[in-house]
Design a protein around this motif. Structure first.
Motif, PDB file in Angstrom:
ATOM      1  N   ALA A 100      18.059  28.648  -8.792  1.00 21.35           N
ATOM      2  CA  ALA A 100      19.313  28.923  -8.079  1.00 21.35           C
ATOM      3  C   ALA A 100      19.000  29.946  -6.994  1.00 21.35           C
ATOM      4  N   GLY A 101      17.884  29.728  -6.296  1.00 22.54           N
ATOM      5  CA  GLY A 101      17.420  30.704  -5.320  1.00 22.54           C
ATOM      6  C   GLY A 101      17.096  30.080  -3.982  1.00 22.54           C
ATOM      7  N   ILE A 102      16.845  30.953  -3.022  1.00 24.24           N
ATOM      8  CA  ILE A 102      16.455  30.514  -1.682  1.00 24.24           C
ATOM      9  C   ILE A 102      14.964  30.761  -1.494  1.00 24.24           C
ATOM     10  N   TYR A 103      14.267  29.713  -1.089  1.00 23.44           N
ATOM     11  CA  TYR A 103      12.813  29.723  -0.961  1.00 23.44           C
ATOM     12  C   TYR A 103      12.422  29.370   0.473  1.00 23.44           C
ATOM     13  N   ARG A 104      11.412  30.074   0.989  1.00 22.93           N
ATOM     14  CA  ARG A 104      10.840  29.651   2.279  1.00 22.93           C
ATOM     15  C   ARG A 104      10.172  28.299   2.087  1.00 22.93           C
ATOM     16  N   THR A 105      10.443  27.359   2.975  1.00 21.34           N
ATOM     17  CA  THR A 105       9.865  26.030   2.815  1.00 21.34           C
ATOM     18  C   THR A 105       8.358  26.040   3.074  1.00 21.34           C
ATOM     19  N   GLY A 106       7.874  27.065   3.779  1.00 23.52           N
ATOM     20  CA  GLY A 106       6.437  27.199   4.013  1.00 23.52           C
ATOM     21  C   GLY A 106       5.633  27.563   2.784  1.00 23.52           C
ATOM     22  N   LEU A 107       6.304  27.712   1.631  1.00 27.81           N
ATOM     23  CA  LEU A 107       5.595  28.056   0.393  1.00 27.81           C
ATOM     24  C   LEU A 107       4.924  26.850  -0.269  1.00 27.81           C
ATOM     25  N   SER A 108       5.136  25.664   0.240  1.00 29.21           N
ATOM     26  CA  SER A 108       4.585  24.488  -0.448  1.00 29.21           C
ATOM     27  C   SER A 108       3.060  24.538  -0.611  1.00 29.21           C
ATOM     28  N   PRO A 109       2.265  25.063   0.346  1.00 26.69           N
ATOM     29  CA  PRO A 109       0.823  25.175   0.090  1.00 26.69           C
ATOM     30  C   PRO A 109       0.501  26.128  -1.060  1.00 26.69           C
ATOM     31  N   VAL A 110       1.292  27.195  -1.214  1.00 26.06           N
ATOM     32  CA  VAL A 110       1.095  28.114  -2.344  1.00 26.06           C
ATOM     33  C   VAL A 110       1.375  27.388  -3.652  1.00 26.06           C
ATOM     34  N   VAL A 111       2.430  26.575  -3.668  1.00 22.58           N
ATOM     35  CA  VAL A 111       2.732  25.775  -4.864  1.00 22.58           C
ATOM     36  C   VAL A 111       1.571  24.851  -5.186  1.00 22.58           C
ATOM     37  N   ASP A 112       1.018  24.194  -4.172  1.00 22.61           N
ATOM     38  CA  ASP A 112      -0.111  23.283  -4.394  1.00 22.61           C
ATOM     39  C   ASP A 112      -1.285  24.015  -5.031  1.00 22.61           C
ATOM     40  N   SER A 141       5.080  26.665 -14.241  1.00 20.13           N
ATOM     41  CA  SER A 141       6.376  27.339 -14.280  1.00 20.13           C
ATOM     42  C   SER A 141       6.748  27.926 -12.924  1.00 20.13           C
ATOM     43  N   MET A 142       8.039  28.060 -12.696  1.00 19.68           N
ATOM     44  CA  MET A 142       8.523  28.691 -11.487  1.00 19.68           C
ATOM     45  C   MET A 142       8.131  30.165 -11.432  1.00 19.68           C
ATOM     46  N   ARG A 143       8.016  30.788 -12.581  1.00 20.17           N
ATOM     47  CA  ARG A 143       7.648  32.196 -12.615  1.00 20.17           C
ATOM     48  C   ARG A 143       6.291  32.428 -11.954  1.00 20.17           C
ATOM     49  N   ALA A 144       5.383  31.470 -12.086  1.00 15.54           N
ATOM     50  CA  ALA A 144       4.065  31.619 -11.469  1.00 15.54           C
ATOM     51  C   ALA A 144       4.198  31.776  -9.958  1.00 15.54           C
ATOM     52  N   LEU A 145       5.083  31.012  -9.355  1.00 13.30           N
ATOM     53  CA  LEU A 145       5.304  31.120  -7.905  1.00 13.30           C
ATOM     54  C   LEU A 145       6.003  32.428  -7.564  1.00 13.30           C
ATOM     55  N   LEU A 173      -1.199  26.774  -6.846  1.00 12.28           N
ATOM     56  CA  LEU A 173      -0.850  27.158  -8.218  1.00 12.28           C
ATOM     57  C   LEU A 173      -0.934  25.962  -9.164  1.00 12.28           C
ATOM     58  N   VAL A 174      -0.427  24.822  -8.718  1.00 13.98           N
ATOM     59  CA  VAL A 174      -0.463  23.620  -9.556  1.00 13.98           C
ATOM     60  C   VAL A 174      -1.903  23.186  -9.808  1.00 13.98           C
ATOM     61  N   THR A 175      -2.735  23.248  -8.773  1.00 16.87           N
ATOM     62  CA  THR A 175      -4.151  22.899  -8.922  1.00 16.87           C
ATOM     63  C   THR A 175      -4.838  23.808  -9.934  1.00 16.87           C
ATOM     64  N   ALA A 176      -4.375  25.065  -9.978  1.00 17.84           N
ATOM     65  CA  ALA A 176      -4.949  26.028 -10.929  1.00 17.84           C
ATOM     66  C   ALA A 176      -4.363  25.888 -12.332  1.00 17.84           C
ATOM     67  N   GLY A 177      -3.412  24.957 -12.501  1.00 17.28           N
ATOM     68  CA  GLY A 177      -2.862  24.697 -13.828  1.00 17.28           C
ATOM     69  C   GLY A 177      -1.486  25.277 -14.088  1.00 17.28           C
ATOM     70  N   ARG A 180       5.721  12.131 -14.851  1.00 19.97           N
ATOM     71  CA  ARG A 180       6.777  12.799 -15.605  1.00 19.97           C
ATOM     72  C   ARG A 180       6.241  14.024 -16.333  1.00 19.97           C
ATOM     73  N   GLY A 181       7.154  14.957 -16.624  1.00 19.41           N
ATOM     74  CA  GLY A 181       6.865  16.020 -17.570  1.00 19.41           C
ATOM     75  C   GLY A 181       5.880  17.075 -17.116  1.00 19.41           C
ATOM     76  N   VAL A 182       5.795  17.339 -15.805  1.00 22.95           N
ATOM     77  CA  VAL A 182       4.840  18.345 -15.341  1.00 22.95           C
ATOM     78  C   VAL A 182       5.523  19.656 -14.962  1.00 22.95           C
ATOM     79  N   GLY A 183       6.819  19.750 -15.231  1.00 21.38           N
ATOM     80  CA  GLY A 183       7.508  21.014 -14.978  1.00 21.38           C
ATOM     81  C   GLY A 183       8.110  21.092 -13.587  1.00 21.38           C
ATOM     82  N   PRO A 184       8.935  22.124 -13.369  1.00 16.95           N
ATOM     83  CA  PRO A 184       9.697  22.215 -12.119  1.00 16.95           C
ATOM     84  C   PRO A 184       8.896  22.659 -10.904  1.00 16.95           C
ATOM     85  N   LEU A 185       7.745  23.293 -11.109  1.00 19.92           N
ATOM     86  CA  LEU A 185       7.008  23.854  -9.975  1.00 19.92           C
ATOM     87  C   LEU A 185       6.540  22.759  -9.016  1.00 19.92           C
ATOM     88  N   LEU A 186       5.954  21.701  -9.550  1.00 17.33           N
ATOM     89  CA  LEU A 186       5.461  20.610  -8.709  1.00 17.33           C
ATOM     90  C   LEU A 186       6.614  19.953  -7.949  1.00 17.33           C
TER      91      LEU A 186
END
Length: 200
Positions: free
Chosen positions: A140-152, A161-165, A154-158, A76-82
């Protein structure tokens, strides 16, 4: 304006809802078809345009039966990016290249808004297409689903927030007038102010 771009949907339902003081997903909502909950309302809207639909919930979060696939955050509580990364990965695994990502607290969302973003997403080939009405609407946006490795990464780096992505990839903003459809329900007063259309 309509677009034939195939879209999955990722609905983030597991937020802490500090201003509301309770889980938003199961808030009662007097919809056009009668009493429902916010999560059921948003699922019913996006299902008319998006397939499959994924709802990202918190561990142990109680939800009604939904016409969607429910995925659980591990903590819980790790924000929307993950949570967004989890949904994008599931959509990619389902074979869909783009997903509409939204929050659970948008009961006035319309498929017209989704299509206003889908057209540019299809034409421009950018990673993310967001509505902008003086501010970014990350959920409320459209995202390429291939971005999940980029999210990983960013999350690993701490990052949390969605703004980071959005800042890390190719993002296109679509300027819009203020849309009721993009309104977030943050308080009981916000919810009470909504008068849903009635079906006749």
């Amino acid at each position: 304006m309509t677009s034939s771009l195939p879209l999955a949907a990722v609905i983030l339902a597991g937020g802490a809802s500090r201003r509301m003081g309770r889980d938003k997903a199961t808030l009662p909502f007097d919809g056009p078809d009668g009493p429902t909950t916010l999560v059921e309302r948003v699922v019913s809207i996006v299902r008319t345009r998006c397939e499959p639909v994924f709802v990202i919930a918190a561990p142990g979060q109680a939800l009604p039966e939904l016409r969607a696939t429910v995925l659980r955050d591990e903590v819980r509580g790790v924000g929307p990016l993950l949570a967004t990364g989890r949904g994008l990965r599931a959509a990619a695994d389902a074979g869909v290249a783009h997903a509409f990502v939204c929050a659970v607290d948008m009961p006035e969302l319309t498929t017209d808004v989704i299509d206003m973003l889908a057209g540019p997403a299809e034409r421009l080939g950018t990673d993310i297409v967001l509505p902008w009405d003086g501010r970014d609407h990350y959920l409320a946006g459209i995202y390429r689903t291939g971005l999940s490795p980029v999210v990983d990464q960013l999350v690993t780096a701490g990052a949390r927030s969605m703004r980071a992505l959005v800042d890390a990839v190719d993002t296109q903003r679509i300027v819009m007038a203020e849309q009721v459809a993009l309104t977030n329900v943050n308080t009981e007063a916000d919810l009470a102010a909504i008068v849903p259309p009635r079906l006749h």
